[in-house]
Scaffold this active site. Structure first.
Site, PDB file in Angstrom:
ATOM      1  N   LYS A  78      -5.472   3.691  -2.592  1.00 50.32           N
ATOM      2  CA  LYS A  78      -4.726   3.155  -1.458  1.00 50.32           C
ATOM      3  C   LYS A  78      -5.613   3.002  -0.219  1.00 50.32           C
ATOM      4  O   LYS A  78      -5.477   2.042   0.539  1.00 50.32           O
ATOM      5  CB  LYS A  78      -3.505   4.035  -1.162  1.00 50.32           C
ATOM      6  CG  LYS A  78      -2.456   3.998  -2.267  1.00 50.32           C
ATOM      7  CD  LYS A  78      -1.998   2.573  -2.572  1.00 50.32           C
ATOM      8  CE  LYS A  78      -0.932   2.510  -3.625  1.00 50.32           C
ATOM      9  NZ  LYS A  78      -0.491   1.126  -3.913  1.00 50.32           N
ATOM     10  N   TYR A  90      -5.400   8.685  -6.675  1.00 53.03           N
ATOM     11  CA  TYR A  90      -4.351   7.788  -6.170  1.00 53.03           C
ATOM     12  C   TYR A  90      -4.623   7.411  -4.719  1.00 53.03           C
ATOM     13  O   TYR A  90      -4.589   6.228  -4.354  1.00 53.03           O
ATOM     14  CB  TYR A  90      -2.981   8.451  -6.293  1.00 53.03           C
ATOM     15  CG  TYR A  90      -1.904   7.699  -5.549  1.00 53.03           C
ATOM     16  CD1 TYR A  90      -1.422   6.485  -6.030  1.00 53.03           C
ATOM     17  CD2 TYR A  90      -1.385   8.185  -4.348  1.00 53.03           C
ATOM     18  CE1 TYR A  90      -0.448   5.777  -5.342  1.00 53.03           C
ATOM     19  CE2 TYR A  90      -0.413   7.484  -3.654  1.00 53.03           C
ATOM     20  CZ  TYR A  90       0.058   6.284  -4.155  1.00 53.03           C
ATOM     21  OH  TYR A  90       1.013   5.585  -3.460  1.00 53.03           O
ATOM     22  N   SER A  94       0.858  -1.180   0.000  1.00 50.96           N
ATOM     23  CA  SER A  94       0.000   0.000   0.000  1.00 50.96           C
ATOM     24  C   SER A  94       0.896   1.233   0.000  1.00 50.96           C
ATOM     25  O   SER A  94       1.804   1.351  -0.819  1.00 50.96           O
ATOM     26  CB  SER A  94      -0.925  -0.043   1.217  1.00 50.96           C
ATOM     27  OG  SER A  94      -1.733   1.096   1.276  1.00 50.96           O
TER      28      SER A  94
END
Length: 284
Positions: A149, A145, A131
């Site tokens: 995650k 983005y 991660s």
């Protein structure tokens, strides 16, 4: 009997370093990436290299079938493939947002689905998802983005308790600043998406800060060693925060209220961008 590991995103950076380390520790490693020509050095070490796109169902099915046929088992899956696509939410096309989720989240999830029948049959195994500290914090112009995650972390947390009764461990690796292609690629995509228009000034300053951040950060081997520990220790931790600034970033996010964190974050990136601009003027 050698343990068997699959490592995705193995053409460079963290994936390549992890493939080498696990190979050195006696694993039979399948290093996976879209381009075989980027993995010739791994192949020269005796690491099995496989071309596969984590967004392609046929590639992933063929990969797992190949590993099981050749090696008879799977012990460790390292979901490392991923990339960062930055830009203002208003500017980033939804097709690009979907692709980022396909690579960073759904590719990892599909590989988990494909290996789990084999891990369950063994009543053992490790799934290690790479991660980022970006799963617990955030940055300007990085909404898509960071969303991937955050999603990967939530998925991994649920999977960890889901699989514990079956003898399967799920571990999250949270890298901080690592010397990979990430800052360059993220900066290029940021400028392509938002380098012109209403967010241009902000985007250019933040792209400069990404480039500046790339100096003096930790080597991919630091993350590889954490993955090696997670793959081999008897009782791995749920999370390993590694690399430059990782623990400090997570601590700051935990301690500071949102509005205070916002101000600190903007001030930090402004200072980094200003320092980069002064350095550019000096060198010219």
């Amino acid at each position: 009997m050698n343990r068997v590991a699959i490592v995705t995103g193995a053409s460079a950076g963290i994936g390549a370093a992890t493939s080498r380390l696990l190979h050195e520790r006696g694993f039979h490693v399948y290093a996976v990436a879209r381009r075989l020509d980027k993995m010739t050095q791994l192949a020269a070490l005796g690491i099995r290299t496989v071309r596969a796109d984590v967004t392609a169902e046929a590639d992933l099915t063929a990969l797992v079938d190949q590993v099981v046929t050749e090696s008879g088992r799977i012990d460790v899956l390292v979901n490392n493939a991923g990339y960062g696509s930055f830009g203002a939410l208003e500017d980033v096309p939804l097709d690009e947002a979907r692709r980022q989720f396909d690579v960073n989240v759904f590719g990892a999830a599909r590989l988990c689905q494909l290996v789990l029948p084999h891990l369950r049959a063994q009543n053992s195994g490790r799934i290690i998802n790479v991660s980022s500290v970006g799963a617990r914090m955030y940055q300007p112009l990085g909404g898509w983005y960071h969303a991937t995650k955050y999603a990967l972390e939530g998925l991994s947390d649920c999977l960890r308790v889901e699989l514990r009764p079956l003898g399967i461990d799920v571990v999250l690796i949270q890298p901080g600043g690592i010397d990979t292609e990430f800052p360059r690629v993220a900066g290029e995509r940021l400028l392509a998406a938002s380098g012109e228009g209403p967010y241009a000034g902000y985007a250019r300053r933040y792209a400069a800060s990404l480039t500046s951040e790339a100096r003096g950060i930790s080597a991919p081997a630091v993350v590889a060693r954490a993955i090696g520990r997670a793959a081999t220790v008897r009782r791995p931790r749920a999370r390993y925060a590694v690399g430059r600034g990782a623990r400090a970033a997570l601590l700051a996010r935990w301690l500071l209220p949102d509005r205070v964190y916002d101000r600190v974050l903007v001030g930090l990136f402004t200072a980094i961008a200003d320092a980069a601009a002064r350095g550019a003027k000096t060198s010219s």
